[in-house]
Structure formats: structure tokens, C-alpha cells
Design an enzyme around this catalytic site. Structure first.
Site, PDB file in Angstrom:
ATOM      1  CG  ASP A  17      -2.094   0.699   1.177  1.00 54.22           C
ATOM      2  OD1 ASP A  17      -2.252   1.466  -0.033  1.00 54.22           O
ATOM      3  OD2 ASP A  17      -2.922   1.080   2.200  1.00 54.22           O
ATOM      4  N   GLY A  18       0.351   2.309  -0.690  1.00 56.98           N
ATOM      5  CA  GLY A  18       0.911   3.506  -0.446  1.00 56.98           C
ATOM      6  C   GLY A  18       1.521   4.119  -1.832  1.00 56.98           C
ATOM      7  NE  ARG A  21      -1.484   6.746   1.235  1.00 49.55           N
ATOM      8  CZ  ARG A  21      -1.493   5.696   2.045  1.00 49.55           C
ATOM      9  NH1 ARG A  21      -1.303   6.115   3.433  1.00 49.55           N
ATOM     10  NH2 ARG A  21      -1.914   4.379   1.910  1.00 49.55           N
ATOM     11  CD1 TRP A  22       7.619   6.622  -2.571  1.00 44.64           C
ATOM     12  CD2 TRP A  22       7.190   6.999  -4.721  1.00 44.64           C
ATOM     13  NE1 TRP A  22       8.664   6.509  -3.060  1.00 44.64           N
ATOM     14  CE2 TRP A  22       8.373   6.759  -4.393  1.00 44.64           C
ATOM     15  CE3 TRP A  22       6.445   6.948  -6.026  1.00 44.64           C
ATOM     16  CZ2 TRP A  22       9.252   6.865  -5.444  1.00 44.64           C
ATOM     17  CZ3 TRP A  22       7.422   7.252  -6.791  1.00 44.64           C
ATOM     18  CH2 TRP A  22       8.840   6.943  -6.806  1.00 44.64           C
ATOM     19  NE  ARG A  30      -4.080   6.822  -7.410  1.00 43.72           N
ATOM     20  CZ  ARG A  30      -3.914   6.528  -6.160  1.00 43.72           C
ATOM     21  NH1 ARG A  30      -3.674   7.625  -5.478  1.00 43.72           N
ATOM     22  NH2 ARG A  30      -4.243   5.301  -5.725  1.00 43.72           N
ATOM     23  CG  HIS A  34      -0.023   2.213  -9.596  1.00 42.78           C
ATOM     24  ND1 HIS A  34       0.005   1.635  -8.073  1.00 42.78           N
ATOM     25  CD2 HIS A  34      -0.963   2.727  -9.648  1.00 42.78           C
ATOM     26  CE1 HIS A  34      -1.323   2.089  -7.729  1.00 42.78           C
ATOM     27  NE2 HIS A  34      -1.999   2.647  -8.549  1.00 42.78           N
ATOM     28  CD  GLU A  64     -13.059  -5.121  -2.502  1.00 46.66           C
ATOM     29  OE1 GLU A  64     -11.848  -5.533  -2.520  1.00 46.66           O
ATOM     30  OE2 GLU A  64     -13.960  -6.060  -2.338  1.00 46.66           O
ATOM     31  NE  ARG A  68      -7.426   1.827  -6.053  1.00 46.30           N
ATOM     32  CZ  ARG A  68      -6.209   1.914  -5.575  1.00 46.30           C
ATOM     33  NH1 ARG A  68      -5.238   2.291  -6.193  1.00 46.30           N
ATOM     34  NH2 ARG A  68      -6.066   1.604  -4.405  1.00 46.30           N
ATOM     35  CG  LEU A 128       9.423 -17.037  -3.671  1.00 46.46           C
ATOM     36  CD1 LEU A 128       9.642 -16.989  -2.096  1.00 46.46           C
ATOM     37  CD2 LEU A 128       9.956 -15.493  -4.347  1.00 46.46           C
ATOM     38  NE  ARG A 181      -2.966  -1.616   4.289  1.00 47.20           N
ATOM     39  CZ  ARG A 181      -4.571  -1.793   4.156  1.00 47.20           C
ATOM     40  NH1 ARG A 181      -5.322  -2.691   4.589  1.00 47.20           N
ATOM     41  NH2 ARG A 181      -4.897  -0.808   2.943  1.00 47.20           N
ATOM     42  CD  GLU A 200       2.304 -13.435  15.390  1.00 50.90           C
ATOM     43  OE1 GLU A 200       2.141 -12.414  15.950  1.00 50.90           O
ATOM     44  OE2 GLU A 200       1.850 -14.560  16.048  1.00 50.90           O
TER      45      GLU A 200
HETATM   46  C1  FPP Z   1      -1.974   0.327  -3.342  1.00 49.16           C
HETATM   47  O1  FPP Z   1      -1.398   1.495  -3.351  1.00 49.16           O
HETATM   48  C2  FPP Z   1      -1.392  -0.315  -4.343  1.00 49.16           C
HETATM   49  C3  FPP Z   1      -2.096  -1.034  -5.542  1.00 49.16           C
HETATM   50  C4  FPP Z   1      -3.568  -0.956  -5.639  1.00 49.16           C
HETATM   51  C5  FPP Z   1      -1.264  -1.539  -6.691  1.00 49.16           C
HETATM   52  C6  FPP Z   1      -0.396  -2.485  -6.404  1.00 49.16           C
HETATM   53  C7  FPP Z   1       0.192  -2.977  -7.450  1.00 49.16           C
HETATM   54  C8  FPP Z   1       1.540  -3.049  -7.849  1.00 49.16           C
HETATM   55  C9  FPP Z   1       2.718  -2.684  -6.937  1.00 49.16           C
HETATM   56  C10 FPP Z   1       1.822  -3.352  -9.211  1.00 49.16           C
HETATM   57  C11 FPP Z   1       2.973  -4.725  -9.310  1.00 49.16           C
HETATM   58  C12 FPP Z   1       2.361  -5.803  -9.111  1.00 49.16           C
HETATM   59  C13 FPP Z   1       2.590  -6.754 -10.221  1.00 49.16           C
HETATM   60  C14 FPP Z   1       1.997  -8.118  -9.765  1.00 49.16           C
HETATM   61  C15 FPP Z   1       3.115  -6.586 -11.526  1.00 49.16           C
HETATM   62  P1  FPP Z   1      -2.526   2.692  -3.751  1.00 49.16           P
HETATM   63  O2  FPP Z   1      -2.525   2.906  -4.961  1.00 49.16           O
HETATM   64  O3  FPP Z   1      -3.956   2.419  -2.812  1.00 49.16           O
HETATM   65  O4  FPP Z   1      -1.843   3.813  -2.814  1.00 49.16           O
HETATM   66  P2  FPP Z   1      -2.479   4.934  -1.881  1.00 49.16           P
HETATM   67  O5  FPP Z   1      -3.079   4.279  -0.680  1.00 49.16           O
HETATM   68  O6  FPP Z   1      -1.376   5.915  -1.407  1.00 49.16           O
HETATM   69  O7  FPP Z   1      -3.516   5.879  -2.681  1.00 49.16           O
END
Ligand code: FPP
Length: 233
Positions: A17-18, A21-22, A30, A34, A64, A68, A128, A181, A200
Site C-alpha cells: 500500500d502507498g 501517496r508516494w 499515481r 505503481h 474492489e 478506481r 520461491l 502492510r 502475525e
Molecule cells: C496500493 O497503493 C497499490 C495497488 C493498488 C497496486 C499494487 C500494484 C503494484 C505494486 C503493481 C505490481 C504488481 C504486479 C504483480 C505486477 P494505492 O494506490 O492504494 O496507494 P495509496 O493508498 O497511497 O493511494
């Protein structure tokens, strides 16, 4: 007596997550978040192998997330396709087995065939196990399991926890030992709600693109301090 445990969790699951915001904190779109999150995932997969983690589950796209904006959803689908095209051979050579968890049938056809190919190509690998949760929701998974169980004509007496577990998407892996998380949120967000009964939890304020090897080590160290009792004394 408490359950003894290895210092290294066998199965780590991550809510990445994040990313948004990053990116926003840097004045970027955004999508850039990603992309940075995807680069980070590469490192975390490598680090998992290095640390001796045997199963890694990543929450990449939830049921969900369809809610977006269209361009963000399309961007994430493109990222998945690109990652498979770019990384599959190396992952395969490195002995990574890719398993998909979630509803594959509802994904765009082209992405679906790439995922199916990746799963099929890597099925004999065991260095893995990488479970990719894409179009995944914990409640949806339970509904899907019940539908399958009913479809099979199971009697009431035959329904056990073991049988339900056998109908979950997570057939490649045992239940997660540690769930991480990032980004400071403290929510389950519909992730592995059946499988996490005795996992955990570790939460960090670090945003996913910044969750590096040192941050991962901190999570592993915190896990090493925990006493797991599984409801016993
Ligand atoms: C949450 O951050 C992240 C996601 C919904 C997407 C995660 C996906 C990747 C890291 C892409 C790579 C994965 C694969 C398998 C290729 P957010 O957008 O909810 O961030 P925010 O809460 O700061 O808005």
C-alpha cells in the site's frame, strides 16, 4: 508451552500500500507510484529468496480496485502484462513458481492468457512460490469456495475446515505466517480473511515503493520476537 518458531517465516504475505501517496508527495501521477512499486517488488522477490522465505503472496489488485478510475485500472493491467513479458524468463530461471489467486475469468482476455502461461511455465519450480493476488477478494474467495462445495454435492456432515481450505485459491501455499502492510494503514482490506486466522501482523508507515531490504529485515526481526500460540497456552 508456546509454539517454537523459525526466525524466518515460511510464508510472507504483503499488502503493498502507498503507491499513490508516494507519487503524489513527489508531484507525480499515481501511475508513477505503481511503476515505482513494481520496481520495488522485483527487489523484494529477490530479497525473499535471499532471506529463505519459501512463499510470498502479494496483494496487487483487489476485486474492489475495479472501482478506481478507468485509466488507473488500465494502467495496472498494462503493468501486469509488461511485468510478465519482461520478467517471466528470469523468474523461471531463478526457480520461482507463479501462482495466481483470484478470479481469472473476469480479467481482460490478453492479460488472462499471459497469467495462465506464466502459471503453466513455472509450475514445476519450487525455490520461491509467488502467489499473485490479482482480481482477488477474500469474501469473493469464500463465496467461490462455497459455490464449488455445493456444486460437488457435498453433504452437511462433509463440510469441515479442511474441506473449505481445500477450496480456497491458495492451493500452492500453506496459511501465511506473517502479513505485512505498508503505508501506516491498519486494515485487512479483504485480504486472505480465511487464511490469516493465526497470522502475525506487521504494519509500517513506510510507503510500498520505499519498503526496501532493511525495512523487510525489520519485519522479519519483529516476527522473530513473536510467540505464536495458535490459541493454546
Ligand atoms: C496500493 O497503493 C497499490 C495497488 C493498488 C497496486 C499494487 C500494484 C503494484 C505494486 C503493481 C505490481 C504488481 C504486479 C504483480 C505486477 P494505492 O494506490 O492504494 O496507494 P495509496 O493508498 O497511497 O493511494
Amino acid at each position: 508451552m508456546s509454539e517454537t518458531q523459525n526466525k524466518i517465516p515460511e510464508h510472507v504475505a504483503i499488502i503493498m500500500d502507498g503507491n499513490g501517496r508516494w507519487a503524489e508527495s513527489r508531484g507525480l501521477a499515481r501511475f508513477e507510484g505503481h511503476k515505482a512499486g513494481t520496481e520495488n517488488l522485483r527487489q523484494i522477490i529477490k530479497t525473499s529468496v535471499e532471506f529463505g522465505v519459501k512463499h510470498l503472496t502479494i496483494y496487487a489488485f483487489s476485486t474492489e480496485n475495479w472501482g478506481r478510475p478507468k485509466e488507473e485500472v488500465n494502467g495496472l493491467m498494462t503493468i501486469l502484462e509488461t511485468v510478465i513479458d519482461r520478467e517471466l524468463n528470469e523468474l523461471n530461471t531463478e526457480g520461482v513458481r507463479i501462482c495466481h489467486i483470484g478470479r481469472l475469468e473476469a480479467m481482460p482476455k490478453r492479460v488472462r492468457s499471459k497469467v495462465e502461461h506464466a502459471v503453466q511455465l513455472t509450475q514445476k519450480n519450487d525455490r520461491l512460490i509467488l502467489n499473485v493476488a490479482w482480481n482477488y477478494g477474500g469474501r469473493d474467495e469464500i463465496v467461490h469456495a462455497i459455490q464449488e462445495i455445493v456444486r460437488e454435492g457435498t453433504t452437511v456432515e462433509q463440510v469441515t475446515e479442511e474441506l473449505v481450505s481445500q477450496h480456497m485459491y491458495t492451493q500452492c501455499s500453506p496459511d501465511p505466517d506473517l502479513i505485512i502492510r505498508t503505508s501506516g494503514e491498519m486494515r485487512l482490506s479483504n485480504f486472505l480473511i480465511w487464511q490469516s486466522a493465526y497470522s502475525e501482523w506487521y504494519a509500517t508507515a513506510t510507503l510500498w515503493p520505499d519498503f526496501n531490504k532493511e525495512e523487510f529485515q525489520k519485519a522479519i526481526d519483529a516476527y522473530g520476537q513473536r510467540k505464536r500460540r495458535f490459541g493454546k497456552r
